[in-house]
Design an enzyme around this catalytic site. Structure first.
Site, mmCIF file in Angstrom:
data_model
loop_
_atom_site.group_PDB
_atom_site.id
_atom_site.type_symbol
_atom_site.label_atom_id
_atom_site.label_comp_id
_atom_site.label_asym_id
_atom_site.label_seq_id
_atom_site.Cartn_x
_atom_site.Cartn_y
_atom_site.Cartn_z
ATOM 1 N N ARG A 10 0.823 -1.218 0.000
ATOM 2 C CA ARG A 10 0.000 0.000 0.000
ATOM 3 C C ARG A 10 0.857 1.268 0.000
ATOM 4 N NH1 ARG A 10 -3.376 -3.026 3.625
ATOM 5 N NH2 ARG A 10 -2.473 -1.986 5.446
ATOM 6 N N PRO A 104 19.821 -0.341 -4.053
ATOM 7 C CA PRO A 104 19.404 0.955 -3.490
ATOM 8 C C PRO A 104 18.646 1.805 -4.499
ATOM 9 C CG PRO A 104 21.767 0.955 -3.938
ATOM 10 C CD PRO A 104 21.281 -0.451 -4.174
ATOM 11 N N HIS A 133 15.266 14.751 -2.295
ATOM 12 C CA HIS A 133 14.096 13.865 -2.259
ATOM 13 C C HIS A 133 12.862 14.568 -1.717
ATOM 14 C CE1 HIS A 133 17.056 10.621 -2.798
ATOM 15 N NE2 HIS A 133 16.030 9.876 -3.192
ATOM 16 N N LYS A 137 10.365 11.071 2.797
ATOM 17 C CA LYS A 137 11.369 9.991 2.807
ATOM 18 C C LYS A 137 11.812 9.684 4.234
ATOM 19 C CE LYS A 137 15.728 8.549 0.744
ATOM 20 N NZ LYS A 137 15.257 7.162 0.723
ATOM 21 N N GLY A 143 19.805 5.763 0.190
ATOM 22 C CA GLY A 143 20.584 4.555 -0.104
ATOM 23 C C GLY A 143 21.433 4.761 -1.349
HETATM 24 N N1 LIG Z 1 15.517 0.897 -4.539
HETATM 25 C C1 LIG Z 1 14.776 1.818 -5.149
HETATM 26 O O1 LIG Z 1 14.828 1.965 -6.381
HETATM 27 C C2 LIG Z 1 13.850 2.637 -4.331
HETATM 28 C C3 LIG Z 1 13.828 2.468 -2.975
HETATM 29 N N2 LIG Z 1 12.932 3.146 -2.215
HETATM 30 C C4 LIG Z 1 12.922 2.779 -0.795
HETATM 31 O O2 LIG Z 1 11.781 1.969 -0.566
HETATM 32 C C5 LIG Z 1 11.343 2.110 0.781
HETATM 33 C C6 LIG Z 1 9.861 2.453 0.803
HETATM 34 O O3 LIG Z 1 9.670 3.717 0.220
HETATM 35 P P1 LIG Z 1 8.187 4.291 -0.003
HETATM 36 O O4 LIG Z 1 7.382 3.366 -0.842
HETATM 37 O O5 LIG Z 1 8.369 5.685 -0.446
HETATM 38 O O6 LIG Z 1 7.630 4.260 1.509
HETATM 39 P P2 LIG Z 1 6.102 4.202 1.999
HETATM 40 O O7 LIG Z 1 6.126 4.625 3.422
HETATM 41 O O8 LIG Z 1 5.226 4.926 1.040
HETATM 42 O O9 LIG Z 1 5.732 2.645 1.899
HETATM 43 C C7 LIG Z 1 6.156 1.669 2.805
HETATM 44 C C8 LIG Z 1 4.971 0.754 3.052
HETATM 45 O O10 LIG Z 1 5.422 -0.358 3.793
HETATM 46 C C9 LIG Z 1 4.473 -0.572 4.833
HETATM 47 N N3 LIG Z 1 5.041 -1.344 5.914
HETATM 48 C C10 LIG Z 1 5.646 -0.935 7.046
HETATM 49 N N4 LIG Z 1 6.035 -1.970 7.782
HETATM 50 C C11 LIG Z 1 5.671 -3.093 7.109
HETATM 51 C C12 LIG Z 1 5.812 -4.472 7.349
HETATM 52 N N5 LIG Z 1 6.404 -4.944 8.466
HETATM 53 N N6 LIG Z 1 5.325 -5.343 6.427
HETATM 54 C C13 LIG Z 1 4.726 -4.914 5.313
HETATM 55 N N7 LIG Z 1 4.559 -3.588 5.030
HETATM 56 C C14 LIG Z 1 5.036 -2.702 5.916
HETATM 57 C C15 LIG Z 1 4.067 0.829 5.233
HETATM 58 O O11 LIG Z 1 2.893 0.839 6.028
HETATM 59 P P3 LIG Z 1 2.661 2.076 7.068
HETATM 60 O O12 LIG Z 1 2.662 3.315 6.219
HETATM 61 O O13 LIG Z 1 1.349 1.750 7.713
HETATM 62 O O14 LIG Z 1 3.826 2.034 8.010
HETATM 63 C C16 LIG Z 1 3.867 1.444 3.858
HETATM 64 O O15 LIG Z 1 2.608 1.124 3.302
HETATM 65 C C17 LIG Z 1 12.270 3.173 1.389
HETATM 66 O O16 LIG Z 1 13.332 2.561 2.058
HETATM 67 C C18 LIG Z 1 12.786 3.918 0.169
HETATM 68 O O17 LIG Z 1 14.008 4.571 0.374
HETATM 69 C C19 LIG Z 1 12.078 4.053 -2.744
HETATM 70 C C20 LIG Z 1 12.095 4.294 -4.083
HETATM 71 C C21 LIG Z 1 12.979 3.613 -4.988
HETATM 72 O O1 LIG Z 2 12.744 7.015 -0.675
HETATM 73 C C1 LIG Z 2 12.809 7.237 -1.906
HETATM 74 O O2 LIG Z 2 11.954 7.882 -2.510
HETATM 75 C C2 LIG Z 2 13.953 6.694 -2.643
HETATM 76 N N1 LIG Z 2 14.770 5.888 -2.042
HETATM 77 C C3 LIG Z 2 15.913 5.277 -2.601
HETATM 78 C C4 LIG Z 2 17.155 5.791 -1.930
HETATM 79 O O3 LIG Z 2 17.148 6.041 -0.720
HETATM 80 O O4 LIG Z 2 18.183 5.929 -2.613
HETATM 81 C C5 LIG Z 2 15.938 5.346 -4.104
HETATM 82 C C6 LIG Z 2 15.453 6.647 -4.661
HETATM 83 O O5 LIG Z 2 16.377 7.632 -4.370
HETATM 84 C C7 LIG Z 2 14.082 6.999 -4.086
#
Ligand SMILES: NC(=O)C1=CN([C@@H]2O[C@H](COP(=O)(O)OP(=O)(O)OC[C@H]3O[C@@H](n4cnc5c(N)ncnc54)[C@H](OP(=O)(O)O)[C@@H]3O)[C@@H](O)[C@H]2O)C=CC1
Ligand SMILES: O=C(O)C1=N[C@H](C(=O)O)C[C@H](O)C1
Length: 248
Positions: A10, A104, A133, A137, A143
Protein backbone atom coordinates in the site's frame (compact mmCIF):
# COMPACT_ATOMS: atom_id res chain seq x y z
CA UNK A 1 4.52 -17.54 -14.84
CA UNK A 2 6.56 -16.28 -11.86
CA UNK A 3 4.37 -15.98 -8.76
CA UNK A 4 5.16 -12.64 -7.07
CA UNK A 5 4.33 -11.22 -3.65
CA UNK A 6 4.77 -7.55 -2.72
CA UNK A 7 5.67 -6.34 0.79
CA UNK A 8 4.71 -2.73 1.48
CA UNK A 9 1.98 -3.07 -1.13
CA UNK A 10 0.00 0.00 0.00
CA UNK A 11 3.07 2.28 0.06
CA UNK A 12 4.21 4.72 -2.62
CA UNK A 13 6.57 2.20 -4.23
CA UNK A 14 4.71 -0.98 -3.33
CA UNK A 15 1.51 0.18 -5.04
CA UNK A 16 3.48 1.01 -8.19
CA UNK A 17 5.18 -2.40 -8.05
CA UNK A 18 1.79 -4.16 -7.80
CA UNK A 19 0.65 -2.35 -10.96
CA UNK A 20 3.92 -3.15 -12.76
CA UNK A 21 3.78 -6.84 -11.83
CA UNK A 22 0.15 -7.10 -12.95
CA UNK A 23 1.06 -5.49 -16.28
CA UNK A 24 4.21 -7.55 -16.93
CA UNK A 25 4.20 -10.62 -19.17
CA UNK A 26 5.12 -13.77 -17.30
CA UNK A 27 4.54 -12.35 -13.80
CA UNK A 28 1.52 -13.01 -11.59
CA UNK A 29 0.74 -10.97 -8.44
CA UNK A 30 -0.31 -13.55 -5.84
CA UNK A 31 0.06 -11.59 -2.57
CA UNK A 32 -0.06 -7.89 -1.67
CA UNK A 33 1.08 -7.49 1.93
CA UNK A 34 1.36 -4.39 4.08
CA UNK A 35 1.66 -3.36 7.74
CA UNK A 36 -0.39 -5.70 9.97
CA UNK A 37 -0.66 -8.55 7.45
CA UNK A 38 0.89 -11.93 8.28
CA UNK A 39 4.02 -12.76 6.28
CA UNK A 40 2.88 -16.34 5.85
CA UNK A 41 0.22 -15.06 3.41
CA UNK A 42 3.14 -15.03 0.99
CA UNK A 43 3.96 -18.70 1.42
CA UNK A 44 0.28 -19.68 1.55
CA UNK A 45 -0.15 -17.94 -1.82
CA UNK A 46 2.85 -19.84 -3.21
CA UNK A 47 4.95 -16.75 -3.96
CA UNK A 48 8.26 -17.66 -5.61
CA UNK A 49 9.63 -14.10 -5.53
CA UNK A 50 8.86 -11.35 -3.02
CA UNK A 51 9.51 -7.66 -3.65
CA UNK A 52 10.14 -5.55 -0.52
CA UNK A 53 9.58 -1.80 -0.44
CA UNK A 54 8.79 -1.30 3.24
CA UNK A 55 10.95 0.51 5.79
CA UNK A 56 14.58 0.19 6.93
CA UNK A 57 13.36 -0.79 10.43
CA UNK A 58 11.37 -3.84 9.26
CA UNK A 59 13.13 -5.05 6.14
CA UNK A 60 15.56 -7.34 7.98
CA UNK A 61 12.74 -9.29 9.66
CA UNK A 62 11.04 -9.64 6.28
CA UNK A 63 14.23 -10.83 4.61
CA UNK A 64 14.92 -13.38 7.31
CA UNK A 65 11.43 -14.84 6.79
CA UNK A 66 11.94 -14.97 3.02
CA UNK A 67 15.35 -16.66 3.23
CA UNK A 68 14.13 -19.20 5.81
CA UNK A 69 11.11 -20.00 3.65
CA UNK A 70 12.98 -20.31 0.34
CA UNK A 71 11.34 -17.29 -1.31
CA UNK A 72 13.63 -15.28 -3.62
CA UNK A 73 13.81 -11.62 -2.59
CA UNK A 74 14.05 -8.42 -4.61
CA UNK A 75 14.66 -5.65 -2.12
CA UNK A 76 14.39 -1.92 -2.80
CA UNK A 77 14.11 -0.86 0.82
CA UNK A 78 17.13 1.14 1.92
CA UNK A 79 19.25 1.05 5.08
CA UNK A 80 21.71 -1.69 4.13
CA UNK A 81 25.27 -1.36 5.39
CA UNK A 82 28.09 -3.94 5.37
CA UNK A 83 26.94 -5.45 8.67
CA UNK A 84 23.35 -5.98 7.46
CA UNK A 85 24.60 -7.57 4.24
CA UNK A 86 26.80 -9.93 6.27
CA UNK A 87 23.79 -10.91 8.38
CA UNK A 88 21.79 -11.74 5.24
CA UNK A 89 24.69 -13.87 3.96
CA UNK A 90 24.75 -15.77 7.27
CA UNK A 91 21.01 -16.59 7.00
CA UNK A 92 21.55 -17.77 3.42
CA UNK A 93 24.47 -19.96 4.53
CA UNK A 94 22.26 -21.52 7.22
CA UNK A 95 19.29 -22.03 4.87
CA UNK A 96 20.54 -22.15 1.27
CA UNK A 97 18.11 -21.80 -1.65
CA UNK A 98 16.63 -18.33 -1.75
CA UNK A 99 18.49 -15.74 -3.84
CA UNK A 100 18.49 -12.12 -2.65
CA UNK A 101 18.87 -9.03 -4.82
CA UNK A 102 19.21 -5.76 -2.90
CA UNK A 103 19.35 -2.55 -4.94
CA UNK A 104 19.40 0.96 -3.49
CA UNK A 105 18.07 2.24 -6.79
CA UNK A 106 16.25 0.37 -9.58
CA UNK A 107 16.27 3.35 -11.98
CA UNK A 108 18.39 2.56 -15.04
CA UNK A 109 19.63 6.15 -15.24
CA UNK A 110 20.48 6.16 -11.55
CA UNK A 111 22.55 2.99 -11.94
CA UNK A 112 24.40 4.59 -14.86
CA UNK A 113 24.92 7.76 -12.79
CA UNK A 114 26.59 5.72 -10.04
CA UNK A 115 28.70 3.87 -12.58
CA UNK A 116 29.80 7.07 -14.37
CA UNK A 117 30.54 8.77 -11.03
CA UNK A 118 32.86 5.94 -9.98
CA UNK A 119 34.62 6.10 -13.37
CA UNK A 120 35.08 9.88 -13.17
CA UNK A 121 36.02 10.16 -9.48
CA UNK A 122 39.76 9.35 -9.76
CA UNK A 123 40.22 12.09 -12.39
CA UNK A 124 39.10 14.98 -10.12
CA UNK A 125 40.57 16.11 -6.80
CA UNK A 126 37.15 17.02 -5.32
CA UNK A 127 33.90 15.08 -5.23
CA UNK A 128 30.70 15.72 -3.29
CA UNK A 129 27.19 14.27 -3.56
CA UNK A 130 23.89 16.14 -3.26
CA UNK A 131 20.78 13.97 -3.02
CA UNK A 132 17.35 15.60 -3.22
CA UNK A 133 14.10 13.86 -2.26
CA UNK A 134 10.44 14.31 -1.30
CA UNK A 135 10.00 15.28 2.36
CA UNK A 136 8.22 12.01 3.33
CA UNK A 137 11.37 9.99 2.81
CA UNK A 138 12.21 7.96 5.93
CA UNK A 139 15.99 7.98 5.77
CA UNK A 140 18.95 10.27 5.11
CA UNK A 141 21.25 10.11 3.35
CA UNK A 142 19.50 8.12 0.62
CA UNK A 143 20.58 4.56 -0.10
CA UNK A 144 21.62 5.72 -3.56
CA UNK A 145 23.87 8.45 -2.14
CA UNK A 146 25.48 6.01 0.31
CA UNK A 147 26.14 3.51 -2.44
CA UNK A 148 27.49 6.21 -4.77
CA UNK A 149 29.84 7.42 -2.04
CA UNK A 150 31.05 3.84 -1.43
CA UNK A 151 31.67 3.26 -5.15
CA UNK A 152 33.41 6.63 -5.54
CA UNK A 153 35.58 6.02 -2.46
CA UNK A 154 36.55 2.55 -3.69
CA UNK A 155 37.43 3.86 -7.17
CA UNK A 156 39.54 6.68 -5.68
CA UNK A 157 41.32 4.33 -3.29
CA UNK A 158 42.11 1.89 -6.10
CA UNK A 159 43.54 4.73 -8.20
CA UNK A 160 45.58 6.06 -5.27
CA UNK A 161 43.69 9.37 -5.23
CA UNK A 162 43.93 11.39 -2.02
CA UNK A 163 41.21 12.98 0.09
CA UNK A 164 39.23 15.86 -1.43
CA UNK A 165 40.81 19.14 -0.30
CA UNK A 166 38.83 20.95 2.41
CA UNK A 167 40.27 23.62 4.72
CA UNK A 168 36.87 24.56 6.20
CA UNK A 169 36.17 24.51 9.92
CA UNK A 170 32.47 23.86 10.45
CA UNK A 171 30.92 26.70 12.45
CA UNK A 172 27.71 24.67 12.80
CA UNK A 173 27.88 20.83 12.89
CA UNK A 174 26.43 19.33 9.73
CA UNK A 175 27.14 22.36 7.57
CA UNK A 176 29.45 20.28 5.39
CA UNK A 177 27.06 17.34 5.17
CA UNK A 178 27.70 13.74 6.23
CA UNK A 179 31.05 12.03 5.74
CA UNK A 180 30.45 8.71 3.96
CA UNK A 181 33.79 6.97 3.50
CA UNK A 182 35.49 10.34 3.06
CA UNK A 183 32.90 11.67 0.58
CA UNK A 184 30.66 14.56 1.67
CA UNK A 185 26.95 13.81 1.17
CA UNK A 186 24.26 16.51 1.44
CA UNK A 187 20.56 15.63 1.77
CA UNK A 188 17.80 18.01 0.60
CA UNK A 189 14.13 17.30 1.46
CA UNK A 190 11.78 19.46 -0.59
CA UNK A 191 8.08 19.31 -1.48
CA UNK A 192 7.58 18.75 -5.19
CA UNK A 193 10.62 16.50 -5.57
CA UNK A 194 10.61 12.71 -6.08
CA UNK A 195 14.22 11.39 -6.22
CA UNK A 196 17.24 13.24 -7.61
CA UNK A 197 20.99 13.22 -7.21
CA UNK A 198 23.97 15.25 -8.35
CA UNK A 199 27.55 14.11 -8.17
CA UNK A 200 29.79 17.18 -8.26
CA UNK A 201 33.38 16.69 -9.37
CA UNK A 202 35.98 19.46 -9.38
CA UNK A 203 39.49 19.65 -10.78
CA UNK A 204 41.89 22.23 -12.13
CA UNK A 205 39.74 25.04 -13.54
CA UNK A 206 36.85 22.75 -14.42
CA UNK A 207 33.89 21.04 -12.83
CA UNK A 208 31.87 18.07 -14.00
CA UNK A 209 28.34 17.41 -12.76
CA UNK A 210 26.47 14.13 -13.19
CA UNK A 211 22.76 14.49 -12.44
CA UNK A 212 19.93 12.00 -12.41
CA UNK A 213 16.22 12.75 -11.90
CA UNK A 214 13.39 10.32 -11.23
CA UNK A 215 10.29 12.28 -12.28
CA UNK A 216 7.90 9.60 -11.01
CA UNK A 217 7.99 6.16 -9.40
CA UNK A 218 7.31 4.40 -12.72
CA UNK A 219 10.97 5.19 -13.41
CA UNK A 220 12.01 2.38 -11.05
CA UNK A 221 9.71 -0.27 -12.54
CA UNK A 222 11.76 -1.59 -15.51
CA UNK A 223 14.57 -2.33 -13.04
CA UNK A 224 12.24 -3.96 -10.51
CA UNK A 225 10.59 -6.17 -13.16
CA UNK A 226 14.03 -7.14 -14.51
CA UNK A 227 15.09 -8.06 -10.97
CA UNK A 228 11.99 -10.21 -10.44
CA UNK A 229 12.57 -12.04 -13.73
CA UNK A 230 16.28 -12.66 -13.08
CA UNK A 231 16.67 -13.09 -9.30
CA UNK A 232 16.28 -16.88 -9.25
CA UNK A 233 19.11 -17.30 -11.78
CA UNK A 234 21.63 -14.89 -10.25
CA UNK A 235 25.04 -16.55 -9.79
CA UNK A 236 25.57 -15.94 -6.06
CA UNK A 237 23.17 -16.05 -3.10
CA UNK A 238 23.34 -12.25 -2.57
CA UNK A 239 23.63 -9.58 -5.26
CA UNK A 240 23.85 -5.86 -4.47
CA UNK A 241 22.70 -3.48 -7.21
CA UNK A 242 21.33 -4.27 -10.66
CA UNK A 243 24.54 -3.30 -12.47
CA UNK A 244 25.39 -6.91 -13.32
CA UNK A 245 21.87 -7.52 -14.68
CA UNK A 246 22.43 -4.60 -17.07
CA UNK A 247 25.83 -5.93 -18.18
CA UNK A 248 27.76 -3.12 -16.44
N1 LIG B 1 15.52 0.90 -4.54
C1 LIG B 1 14.78 1.82 -5.15
O1 LIG B 1 14.83 1.97 -6.38
C2 LIG B 1 13.85 2.64 -4.33
C3 LIG B 1 13.83 2.47 -2.98
N2 LIG B 1 12.93 3.15 -2.21
C4 LIG B 1 12.92 2.78 -0.79
O2 LIG B 1 11.78 1.97 -0.57
C5 LIG B 1 11.34 2.11 0.78
C6 LIG B 1 9.86 2.45 0.80
O3 LIG B 1 9.67 3.72 0.22
P1 LIG B 1 8.19 4.29 0.00
O4 LIG B 1 7.38 3.37 -0.84
O5 LIG B 1 8.37 5.68 -0.45
O6 LIG B 1 7.63 4.26 1.51
P2 LIG B 1 6.10 4.20 2.00
O7 LIG B 1 6.13 4.63 3.42
O8 LIG B 1 5.23 4.93 1.04
O9 LIG B 1 5.73 2.64 1.90
C7 LIG B 1 6.16 1.67 2.81
C8 LIG B 1 4.97 0.75 3.05
O10 LIG B 1 5.42 -0.36 3.79
C9 LIG B 1 4.47 -0.57 4.83
N3 LIG B 1 5.04 -1.34 5.91
C10 LIG B 1 5.65 -0.94 7.05
N4 LIG B 1 6.04 -1.97 7.78
C11 LIG B 1 5.67 -3.09 7.11
C12 LIG B 1 5.81 -4.47 7.35
N5 LIG B 1 6.40 -4.94 8.47
N6 LIG B 1 5.32 -5.34 6.43
C13 LIG B 1 4.73 -4.91 5.31
N7 LIG B 1 4.56 -3.59 5.03
C14 LIG B 1 5.04 -2.70 5.92
C15 LIG B 1 4.07 0.83 5.23
O11 LIG B 1 2.89 0.84 6.03
P3 LIG B 1 2.66 2.08 7.07
O12 LIG B 1 2.66 3.31 6.22
O13 LIG B 1 1.35 1.75 7.71
O14 LIG B 1 3.83 2.03 8.01
C16 LIG B 1 3.87 1.44 3.86
O15 LIG B 1 2.61 1.12 3.30
C17 LIG B 1 12.27 3.17 1.39
O16 LIG B 1 13.33 2.56 2.06
C18 LIG B 1 12.79 3.92 0.17
O17 LIG B 1 14.01 4.57 0.37
C19 LIG B 1 12.08 4.05 -2.74
C20 LIG B 1 12.09 4.29 -4.08
C21 LIG B 1 12.98 3.61 -4.99
O1 LIG C 1 12.74 7.02 -0.67
C1 LIG C 1 12.81 7.24 -1.91
O2 LIG C 1 11.95 7.88 -2.51
C2 LIG C 1 13.95 6.69 -2.64
N1 LIG C 1 14.77 5.89 -2.04
C3 LIG C 1 15.91 5.28 -2.60
C4 LIG C 1 17.16 5.79 -1.93
O3 LIG C 1 17.15 6.04 -0.72
O4 LIG C 1 18.18 5.93 -2.61
C5 LIG C 1 15.94 5.35 -4.10
C6 LIG C 1 15.45 6.65 -4.66
O5 LIG C 1 16.38 7.63 -4.37
C7 LIG C 1 14.08 7.00 -4.09
Amino acid sequence: MIRVGVLGARGRMGAEVCRAVEAADGLELVAAIDQGDALDELTKAGAEVAVDFTHPDVVMDNLRFLVENGVHAVVGTTGFDASRLETVRSWQAATPGAKVLIAPNFGIGAVLMMNFAAKAAPFFESVEIVELHHPNKADAPSGTARRTAELVAAARAEAGAGASPDATSQEIPGARGADVEGVRVHAVRLSGLIAHQEVLLGGHGETFTIRHDSMNRESFMPGVVLGVRRVADLPGPLTVGIESLLGL
